[in-house]
Scaffold this motif. Structure first.
Motif, PDB file in Angstrom:
ATOM      1  N   SER A  81       0.907  -1.400  -0.355  1.00 54.11           N
ATOM      2  CA  SER A  81       0.116  -0.211   0.097  1.00 54.11           C
ATOM      3  C   SER A  81       0.825   1.392   0.132  1.00 54.11           C
ATOM      4  O   SER A  81       0.721   2.163  -0.840  1.00 54.11           O
ATOM      5  CB  SER A  81      -1.254   0.239   1.269  1.00 54.11           C
ATOM      6  OG  SER A  81      -0.003  -0.018   2.565  1.00 54.11           O
ATOM      7  N   GLY A  82       2.182   1.527   0.151  1.00 55.25           N
ATOM      8  CA  GLY A  82       2.950   2.489   0.660  1.00 55.25           C
ATOM      9  C   GLY A  82       2.690   3.127   2.154  1.00 55.25           C
ATOM     10  O   GLY A  82       2.967   4.155   1.851  1.00 55.25           O
ATOM     11  N   ALA A 128     -10.658  -0.795   0.215  1.00 55.19           N
ATOM     12  CA  ALA A 128     -11.947  -1.126  -0.735  1.00 55.19           C
ATOM     13  C   ALA A 128     -11.267  -1.446  -1.699  1.00 55.19           C
ATOM     14  O   ALA A 128     -11.932  -1.937  -2.259  1.00 55.19           O
ATOM     15  CB  ALA A 128     -12.908  -0.258   0.110  1.00 55.19           C
ATOM     16  N   ASP A 129     -10.808  -0.413  -2.377  1.00 59.03           N
ATOM     17  CA  ASP A 129     -10.728  -0.381  -3.571  1.00 59.03           C
ATOM     18  C   ASP A 129      -9.605  -1.822  -4.524  1.00 59.03           C
ATOM     19  O   ASP A 129      -9.828  -2.344  -5.325  1.00 59.03           O
ATOM     20  CB  ASP A 129      -9.958   1.181  -4.150  1.00 59.03           C
ATOM     21  CG  ASP A 129     -11.053   2.223  -4.109  1.00 59.03           C
ATOM     22  OD1 ASP A 129     -12.079   2.013  -3.663  1.00 59.03           O
ATOM     23  OD2 ASP A 129     -10.154   2.874  -4.092  1.00 59.03           O
ATOM     24  N   TRP A 130      -8.342  -1.583  -3.197  1.00 55.26           N
ATOM     25  CA  TRP A 130      -7.597  -3.233  -3.658  1.00 55.26           C
ATOM     26  C   TRP A 130      -8.392  -4.307  -3.948  1.00 55.26           C
ATOM     27  O   TRP A 130      -8.252  -4.990  -4.832  1.00 55.26           O
ATOM     28  CB  TRP A 130      -6.289  -3.366  -2.849  1.00 55.26           C
ATOM     29  CG  TRP A 130      -5.799  -4.371  -2.871  1.00 55.26           C
ATOM     30  CD1 TRP A 130      -4.312  -4.406  -3.839  1.00 55.26           C
ATOM     31  CD2 TRP A 130      -5.706  -5.446  -2.681  1.00 55.26           C
ATOM     32  NE1 TRP A 130      -3.900  -5.437  -3.906  1.00 55.26           N
ATOM     33  CE2 TRP A 130      -4.623  -5.962  -2.999  1.00 55.26           C
ATOM     34  CE3 TRP A 130      -6.775  -6.112  -1.276  1.00 55.26           C
ATOM     35  CZ2 TRP A 130      -4.200  -7.337  -2.438  1.00 55.26           C
ATOM     36  CZ3 TRP A 130      -6.435  -7.366  -1.086  1.00 55.26           C
ATOM     37  CH2 TRP A 130      -5.110  -8.391  -2.215  1.00 55.26           C
ATOM     38  N   LEU A 131      -9.721  -4.373  -2.809  1.00 52.96           N
ATOM     39  CA  LEU A 131     -10.614  -5.318  -2.731  1.00 52.96           C
ATOM     40  C   LEU A 131     -10.723  -5.734  -4.091  1.00 52.96           C
ATOM     41  O   LEU A 131     -11.110  -6.656  -4.553  1.00 52.96           O
ATOM     42  CB  LEU A 131     -11.554  -5.926  -0.929  1.00 52.96           C
ATOM     43  CG  LEU A 131     -10.814  -6.039  -0.424  1.00 52.96           C
ATOM     44  CD1 LEU A 131     -12.252  -5.253   0.946  1.00 52.96           C
ATOM     45  CD2 LEU A 131      -9.844  -6.745  -0.227  1.00 52.96           C
ATOM     46  N   ASP A 132     -12.045  -4.796  -4.326  1.00 53.53           N
ATOM     47  CA  ASP A 132     -13.027  -4.628  -5.546  1.00 53.53           C
ATOM     48  C   ASP A 132     -11.713  -4.754  -6.722  1.00 53.53           C
ATOM     49  O   ASP A 132     -12.418  -5.927  -7.564  1.00 53.53           O
ATOM     50  CB  ASP A 132     -13.458  -3.144  -5.738  1.00 53.53           C
ATOM     51  CG  ASP A 132     -14.534  -2.865  -5.048  1.00 53.53           C
ATOM     52  OD1 ASP A 132     -14.848  -3.960  -4.384  1.00 53.53           O
ATOM     53  OD2 ASP A 132     -15.175  -2.114  -4.657  1.00 53.53           O
ATOM     54  N   SER A 133     -10.664  -4.319  -6.953  1.00 53.95           N
ATOM     55  CA  SER A 133      -9.895  -4.930  -7.958  1.00 53.95           C
ATOM     56  C   SER A 133      -9.455  -6.297  -8.048  1.00 53.95           C
ATOM     57  O   SER A 133      -9.059  -6.987  -9.030  1.00 53.95           O
ATOM     58  CB  SER A 133      -8.956  -4.641  -8.031  1.00 53.95           C
ATOM     59  OG  SER A 133      -7.479  -4.522  -6.987  1.00 53.95           O
ATOM     60  N   GLN A 134      -8.926  -6.594  -6.745  1.00 47.12           N
ATOM     61  CA  GLN A 134      -9.100  -8.333  -6.812  1.00 47.12           C
ATOM     62  C   GLN A 134     -10.172  -9.237  -7.256  1.00 47.12           C
ATOM     63  O   GLN A 134     -10.190 -10.273  -7.912  1.00 47.12           O
ATOM     64  CB  GLN A 134      -8.766  -8.564  -5.291  1.00 47.12           C
ATOM     65  CG  GLN A 134      -7.380  -8.202  -4.943  1.00 47.12           C
ATOM     66  CD  GLN A 134      -6.390  -8.531  -5.722  1.00 47.12           C
ATOM     67  OE1 GLN A 134      -5.883  -9.419  -6.228  1.00 47.12           O
ATOM     68  NE2 GLN A 134      -5.839  -7.666  -6.270  1.00 47.12           N
ATOM     69  N   ARG A 135     -11.015  -8.685  -6.983  1.00 50.46           N
ATOM     70  CA  ARG A 135     -13.058  -9.361  -7.398  1.00 50.46           C
ATOM     71  C   ARG A 135     -13.595  -9.247  -8.382  1.00 50.46           C
ATOM     72  O   ARG A 135     -13.529 -10.373  -9.363  1.00 50.46           O
ATOM     73  CB  ARG A 135     -13.832  -8.825  -6.282  1.00 50.46           C
ATOM     74  CG  ARG A 135     -15.341  -9.515  -6.784  1.00 50.46           C
ATOM     75  CD  ARG A 135     -16.369  -8.310  -6.339  1.00 50.46           C
ATOM     76  NE  ARG A 135     -16.467  -8.794  -4.702  1.00 50.46           N
ATOM     77  CZ  ARG A 135     -16.399  -7.700  -3.736  1.00 50.46           C
ATOM     78  NH1 ARG A 135     -15.842  -6.625  -4.180  1.00 50.46           N
ATOM     79  NH2 ARG A 135     -16.721  -8.614  -2.811  1.00 50.46           N
ATOM     80  N   ALA A 136     -12.305  -8.339  -9.711  1.00 50.64           N
ATOM     81  CA  ALA A 136     -13.041  -8.069 -10.200  1.00 50.64           C
ATOM     82  C   ALA A 136     -12.087  -9.076 -11.269  1.00 50.64           C
ATOM     83  O   ALA A 136     -11.979  -9.234 -11.941  1.00 50.64           O
ATOM     84  CB  ALA A 136     -12.601  -6.145 -10.900  1.00 50.64           C
ATOM     85  N   ARG A 170      -5.168   7.326   7.632  1.00 47.75           N
ATOM     86  CA  ARG A 170      -6.257   6.224   7.952  1.00 47.75           C
ATOM     87  C   ARG A 170      -7.678   6.332   6.950  1.00 47.75           C
ATOM     88  O   ARG A 170      -8.553   5.101   6.688  1.00 47.75           O
ATOM     89  CB  ARG A 170      -6.453   5.978   9.187  1.00 47.75           C
ATOM     90  CG  ARG A 170      -5.265   5.822  10.291  1.00 47.75           C
ATOM     91  CD  ARG A 170      -5.736   5.582  12.009  1.00 47.75           C
ATOM     92  NE  ARG A 170      -6.722   5.136  12.360  1.00 47.75           N
ATOM     93  CZ  ARG A 170      -6.884   5.330  13.575  1.00 47.75           C
ATOM     94  NH1 ARG A 170      -6.456   5.607  13.864  1.00 47.75           N
ATOM     95  NH2 ARG A 170      -8.277   4.394  14.308  1.00 47.75           N
ATOM     96  N   ARG A 171      -8.075   7.280   7.177  1.00 47.90           N
ATOM     97  CA  ARG A 171      -9.762   7.548   6.207  1.00 47.90           C
ATOM     98  C   ARG A 171      -9.277   7.361   4.627  1.00 47.90           C
ATOM     99  O   ARG A 171      -8.869   6.514   3.807  1.00 47.90           O
ATOM    100  CB  ARG A 171     -10.193   9.187   5.657  1.00 47.90           C
ATOM    101  CG  ARG A 171     -10.188   9.445   7.212  1.00 47.90           C
ATOM    102  CD  ARG A 171     -10.881  10.416   7.004  1.00 47.90           C
ATOM    103  NE  ARG A 171     -11.676  11.588   8.367  1.00 47.90           N
ATOM    104  CZ  ARG A 171     -12.494  11.058   8.698  1.00 47.90           C
ATOM    105  NH1 ARG A 171     -13.426  10.778   8.307  1.00 47.90           N
ATOM    106  NH2 ARG A 171     -12.573  11.769  10.024  1.00 47.90           N
ATOM    107  N   GLU A 172      -7.584   7.725   4.229  1.00 43.17           N
ATOM    108  CA  GLU A 172      -7.115   7.007   3.211  1.00 43.17           C
ATOM    109  C   GLU A 172      -6.916   5.619   2.823  1.00 43.17           C
ATOM    110  O   GLU A 172      -7.183   4.827   2.009  1.00 43.17           O
ATOM    111  CB  GLU A 172      -6.069   7.688   2.149  1.00 43.17           C
ATOM    112  CG  GLU A 172      -6.677   9.192   2.233  1.00 43.17           C
ATOM    113  CD  GLU A 172      -4.818  10.092   1.714  1.00 43.17           C
ATOM    114  OE1 GLU A 172      -4.119   9.881   1.440  1.00 43.17           O
ATOM    115  OE2 GLU A 172      -4.672  11.331   2.130  1.00 43.17           O
ATOM    116  N   LEU A 173      -6.090   5.516   3.911  1.00 44.05           N
ATOM    117  CA  LEU A 173      -5.973   4.085   3.857  1.00 44.05           C
ATOM    118  C   LEU A 173      -6.826   2.990   3.396  1.00 44.05           C
ATOM    119  O   LEU A 173      -6.846   1.817   2.879  1.00 44.05           O
ATOM    120  CB  LEU A 173      -5.311   3.721   4.928  1.00 44.05           C
ATOM    121  CG  LEU A 173      -4.742   2.137   5.814  1.00 44.05           C
ATOM    122  CD1 LEU A 173      -3.793   1.852   6.288  1.00 44.05           C
ATOM    123  CD2 LEU A 173      -6.024   0.964   6.099  1.00 44.05           C
TER     124      LEU A 173
END
Length: 384
Positions: free
Chosen positions: A327-328, A367-375, A359-362
């Motif tokens: 994540s960086g 959540a976006d990373w999970l969506d990318s993995q699902r797709a 932490r809001r950004e994290l």
């Protein structure tokens, strides 16, 4: 007249607590609740006091007599005893522990396994061989984990005595090495990172809607399972963008702040239609007014074919691995969001809400990373 084992076993509770004398001042005290403990009265600093040798049956009649005789044979001097130091250490130690259950465990291990033998001994006169005997006796019957805990707490008491200037050196260093090795705990099962998308697709197809949404929210928030199951609607802040878990529901008994991604907020909006009439987000369909049972999420993963491969707690391990490696974000930001233990209590209390913008950004990144993995696990076909 002295007590017999049969007399001790058959002593019944009465409306008021009462004593059964054994001899030489030792007696069994029976409470109205039926608890039985070994005691003896003595004078301390000019005042009447009661010495306790432990509860029956953890401390047998023979052990109580042995402990009482050891006290009577000790020199009548004002030496500081192991029990004195242990009680002083507990006053400092207990407030730092996470909950009442843990506090009771720490106190009881000393009260049951150590104080009956060493409590009234001058701490400066206790020898290494005595300590080894005490902790090895604990592991009899397979209580290896308990023995290690007892040994660690005895060492902490002696460390405290040394730090307070009561001892120059002490015999309890490395006491755990005299015991059998602990059983190595298996880590909670967690899928490899590359299987994340397939898992999320499997969750999408789970039949029970509340459990399905709960597992997806667990993946998005990576809180502990009990924290999520007990989630209440009144814990949401900032129009649902922030979840504040109160200290009484946290493992470390400190409040925890969970920024909610847009995906998490959408799940909560769906759940609001299902359970929004009550105070609990995950209200049990079997026992309304109570949270989902402890194994609901775990058994759902089993039904999806993940027994031995993924647990509800595994989402925390998955998030930690991905966030730290890909994540960086700074490690401190990740640790704050995982609500891991701080060694400094003051810093821990302060850090619950520290790094909140990051932490809001994290959480949105996650959540976006999970969506990318699902797709990526089910890419659209060329005809779509």
């Amino acid at each position: 007249m002295t007590l017999t084992i049969k007399a001790v076993e058959s002593a019944k509770p009465r409306e008021r607590g009462y004593k059964l004398a054994d001899g030489a001042g030792l007696y069994l005290f029976v409470t109205p609740a039926g608890n039985k403990s070994w005691r003896a009265n003595h004078v301390r600093d000019g005042k009447q006091a009661t010495r306790t040798y432990g509860r029956w049956p953890a401390v047998s009649l023979a052990d109580a007599r042995k402990a009482h005789q050891a006290v009577r044979n000790a020199p009548a001097q004002g030496a500081i005893t192991f029990g004195d130091v242990a009680r002083a250490w507990l006053k400092i130690k207990l407030p730092t522990l996470s909950n009442g259950k843990h506090q009771g465990q720490v106190s009881n291990t000393l009260a049951v396994f150590v104080l009956p033998t060493l409590g009234d001994r001058p701490i400066a006169g206790i020898k290494r061989a005595e300590l080894v005997t005490v902790v090895r006796d604990v592991q009899t019957g397979g209580r290896i984990e308990t023995a290690h805990r007892v040994a660690s707490r005895v060492t902490e008491v002696f460390n405290y005595a040394q730090d307070e200037g009561l001892l120059e050196h002490h015999p309890a260093a490395g006491l755990t090495r005299t015991l059998a090795s602990r059983k190595v705990r298996k880590p909670m099962a967690c899928i490899p990172v590359h299987e994340t998308g397939a898992l999320l697709q499997a969750l999408d197809g789970y039949s029970d809607p509340v459990t399905r949404e709960g597992l997806q929210l667990l993946a998005l928030t990576f809180t502990r399972t009990g924290e999520l199951r007990g989630m209440r609607w009144d814990e949401l802040r900032e129009d649902g963008a922030l979840w504040v878990i109160p200290p009484e529901r946290m493992k470390l008994r400190l409040p925890h702040v969970v920024p909610l991604s847009t995906q998490a907020q959408a799940i909560l909006a769906t759940l609001r239609e299902m359970t929004g009439d009550g105070p609990l987000v995950f209200d049990s369909p079997v026992r309304p007014g109570r949270a989902l049972s402890e194994n609901t999420f775990l058994f759902a993963l089993y039904r999806l074919g993940y027994r031995g491969h993924m647990t509800a707690h595994g989402f925390r391990a998955l998030a930690s691995s991905v966030l730290n490696e890909h994540s960086g974000f700074a490690p401190d930001v990740i640790e704050r969001q995982l609500a891991h233990k701080e060694t400094d209590a003051v810093r821990a209390a302060y850090n619950r809400a520290q790094y909140l913008p990051q932490r809001r950004e994290l959480m949105q990144w996650w959540a976006d990373w999970l969506d990318s993995q699902r797709a990526a696990a089910n890419p659209p076909s060329a005809s779509e």
